[in-house]
Structures are given as C-alpha cells and as structure tokens.
Scaffold this active site. Structure first.
Site, PDB file in Angstrom:
ATOM      1  N   ARG A  62      20.344  16.601  16.061  1.00  0.00           N
ATOM      2  CA  ARG A  62      19.979  16.254  17.431  1.00  0.00           C
ATOM      3  C   ARG A  62      19.073  17.389  17.932  1.00  0.00           C
ATOM      4  O   ARG A  62      19.745  18.578  17.702  1.00  0.00           O
ATOM      5  CB  ARG A  62      20.978  15.999  18.421  1.00  0.00           C
ATOM      6  CG  ARG A  62      21.635  14.714  17.949  1.00  0.00           C
ATOM      7  CD  ARG A  62      23.117  14.357  18.977  1.00  0.00           C
ATOM      8  NE  ARG A  62      24.052  15.292  18.580  1.00  0.00           N
ATOM      9  CZ  ARG A  62      25.330  15.329  19.119  1.00  0.00           C
ATOM     10  NH1 ARG A  62      25.485  14.681  19.944  1.00  0.00           N
ATOM     11  NH2 ARG A  62      26.221  16.243  18.747  1.00  0.00           N
ATOM     12  N   ASP A  75      17.051  19.673  21.010  1.00  0.00           N
ATOM     13  CA  ASP A  75      17.418  19.910  22.410  1.00  0.00           C
ATOM     14  C   ASP A  75      16.111  19.717  23.200  1.00  0.00           C
ATOM     15  O   ASP A  75      14.844  19.414  22.498  1.00  0.00           O
ATOM     16  CB  ASP A  75      17.903  21.442  22.638  1.00  0.00           C
ATOM     17  CG  ASP A  75      19.165  21.582  22.531  1.00  0.00           C
ATOM     18  OD1 ASP A  75      19.992  20.531  22.390  1.00  0.00           O
ATOM     19  OD2 ASP A  75      19.630  22.769  22.179  1.00  0.00           O
ATOM     20  N   TYR A  77      14.661  24.903   9.834  1.00  0.00           N
ATOM     21  CA  TYR A  77      13.765  25.035  11.272  1.00  0.00           C
ATOM     22  C   TYR A  77      12.657  26.045  11.149  1.00  0.00           C
ATOM     23  O   TYR A  77      12.919  27.288  10.210  1.00  0.00           O
ATOM     24  CB  TYR A  77      14.783  25.399  12.237  1.00  0.00           C
ATOM     25  CG  TYR A  77      15.563  24.392  12.846  1.00  0.00           C
ATOM     26  CD1 TYR A  77      15.196  23.620  13.942  1.00  0.00           C
ATOM     27  CD2 TYR A  77      16.836  24.089  12.338  1.00  0.00           C
ATOM     28  CE1 TYR A  77      15.836  22.461  14.393  1.00  0.00           C
ATOM     29  CE2 TYR A  77      17.649  23.022  12.861  1.00  0.00           C
ATOM     30  CZ  TYR A  77      17.218  22.204  13.998  1.00  0.00           C
ATOM     31  OH  TYR A  77      17.971  21.043  14.521  1.00  0.00           O
ATOM     32  N   ARG A  90      17.702  29.787  18.368  1.00  0.00           N
ATOM     33  CA  ARG A  90      16.901  30.210  19.624  1.00  0.00           C
ATOM     34  C   ARG A  90      17.955  31.595  19.873  1.00  0.00           C
ATOM     35  O   ARG A  90      17.239  32.475  20.356  1.00  0.00           O
ATOM     36  CB  ARG A  90      17.056  29.270  20.630  1.00  0.00           C
ATOM     37  CG  ARG A  90      16.052  28.194  20.414  1.00  0.00           C
ATOM     38  CD  ARG A  90      16.384  26.948  21.493  1.00  0.00           C
ATOM     39  NE  ARG A  90      16.096  27.387  23.004  1.00  0.00           N
ATOM     40  CZ  ARG A  90      16.542  26.705  23.845  1.00  0.00           C
ATOM     41  NH1 ARG A  90      17.152  25.609  23.667  1.00  0.00           N
ATOM     42  NH2 ARG A  90      16.282  27.204  25.013  1.00  0.00           N
TER      43      ARG A  90
END
Length: 263
Positions: free
Chosen positions: A47, A49, A109, A196
C-alpha cells in the site's frame, strides 16, 4: 499497475468523506469491474501513501469470467484516468498458492531528490527537494551502515501497524545525475514511512548538518524522535516487487538508475 499518486488519497480505499480524493484501489476496482461485468476486489503488493507513485505495483484479483490478458490490460485502461495504467496481466490458476502481498520476497523503491536553490516547478509532486547542496559520497557512506537486518524503529511512523520493526535492507544505492539524486532501496518489506524517514535523515548527512556516523546512531536509538522529519511523499516510487519461482513476473528492481526509468 503504474500510477501518479497526485490527486489520490493513497492506494487503500477509504470511507466516503466530503472533499476526500479517491483512492487508487477504488479507481482500479471500478475499471476492472466494468470489464468483468460484476464487482471485483483487488489486493496489492504494498500500500502506498497519499502522493506516492508506482512504476510497477503488483495487484491480484479473482474473476468468474474469462478474458484474455490483453482484454484486462486494454479494457481496464480504457476505464482508467490518464494517471493510472495497467502495464501487463498474467493468468494464475485458481488453486495457486499466490498472494500479491505475502508471496512477495522483496520490494524496491526509488526516491528522486533535487538539490537546488529554488524548487523546480516542473517536478512539484514528483520529486523531493532541498535548497542545500548535497554530498552524495557522504550519503552513500552513511547509507551503507544500515544495510542488513536491523530494528528500524527510528524510521517507523507512529501509526505503523507492523507486528515487528525488524527489516532486512538489501540495497541502498545513491547516484547523482546532473541536478537529480536518485536512490534505490530494496528490502524484504518496509515499515510505514520507512523510506521517507530514511531519506529525511540522510539529507541531514548530505548537507553537512550531521556526521556520516549519525545515521547509524539514529538506527541504534530505536526511537523516531532521534531522526530527521519525514521527507516529501512526491519523490517516492514503488519500482518493483520480487517473487520467487514459479512466479516469473516482469520487474525492474535491478535496472540502472536513470530518469528514463521513471516512465
């Protein structure tokens, strides 16, 4: 799936609220349901954001109607907005032991970062930005200290629901391409806001506000308050998901870092 996360409230569907942007999951399910002629529910590998993008999100769904893979791709895309697209489809036997999330062995990522005195208008919402110049060599040295299996509590959002903060970070590559700094992070799984938060703390090392050893100190503290603020969502891209045999799906986890790879 590929998608531009701007304009969505994130991947996961949410209860209807006035003014809330649609979720990517709801948008995709509506498109696939139109092709199937009945309601379709999908599951994803990871999932994302609000504002986070995907180069290759893996989803799975079941349907009682038979359609060739090209129909699921072209048909769904005909019902999707320009910011969301099905890239490919592969049929899986109904009795196969496959789950898009739990069968995944690693996720990769990318993070796109720009260091320039002025925020670039054309990359708003598609890259992170800092006005301070960054030293990539210092950043890569600091990042290497976090490779391996660790307790990543210091880089975990307060609302994270994972059962354990222990993760295995396989790769964290950082390269400069002109005015862009591209990062690739691969792990068995990531905690909520983990990438992040890692990037936010690494920026403090790159711009000289903290020492090269500071990132390892933050990791050892096992406290979110020890690190830097969470960095911008717009620079984050789910690039690929790795599965073991017999699931041979297209992937881009090991491709060279380049701006061309963002399409």
């Amino acid at each position: 799936m590929s998608y531009d996360g701007r304009g969505f409230c994130g991947w996961q569907k949410q209860p209807l609220q006035p003014g809330l942007a649609p979720s990517i999951q709801t948008t995709v399910e509506r498109a696939l349901s139109a092709i199937a002629g009945q309601a379709i529910e999908v599951r994803c590998a990871g999932r994302t954001d609000t504002g986070v993008h995907a180069l290759e999100q893996i989803i799975e769904f079941s349907s009682p109607v038979a359609r060739p893979p090209t129909a699921w791709v072209r048909g769904a895309n005909a019902h999707l907005p320009d910011t969301v697209a099905v890239r490919w489809a592969v049929p899986i036997p109904a009795d196969a032991d496959f789950d898009a999330r739990f069968s995944a062995r690693a996720r990769t990522y990318w993070y796109v970062l720009i260091d320039s005195p002025v925020a670039p208008p054309l990359w708003q919402g598609r890259a992170g930005w800092t006005h301070r110049p960054l030293d990539v060599a210092r950043m890569q040295e600091a990042a290497c200290a976090l490779l391996g299996t660790h307790d990543f509590s210091s880089f975990r959002a307060a609302e994270c629901q994972a059962a354990t903060p222990v993760r295995t970070l396989e790769d964290w590559t950082i390269e400069r391409h002109g005015g862009f700094i591209l990062m690739r992070l691969t792990a068995n799984a990531f905690l909520h806001h983990m990438v992040r938060n890692l990037v936010g703390s690494l920026v403090y090392v790159g711009d000289g506000r903290r020492s090269v050893s500071w990132l390892a100190e933050v990791l050892a503290a096992r406290s979110r308050s020890a690190g830097a603020p969470t960095f911008a969502a717009g620079g984050l891209y789910l690039a690929s998901v790795r599965y073991e045999a017999p699931w041979s799906f297209p992937g881009r986890g090991d491709e060279p870092l380049s701006l061309a790879g963002l399409v």
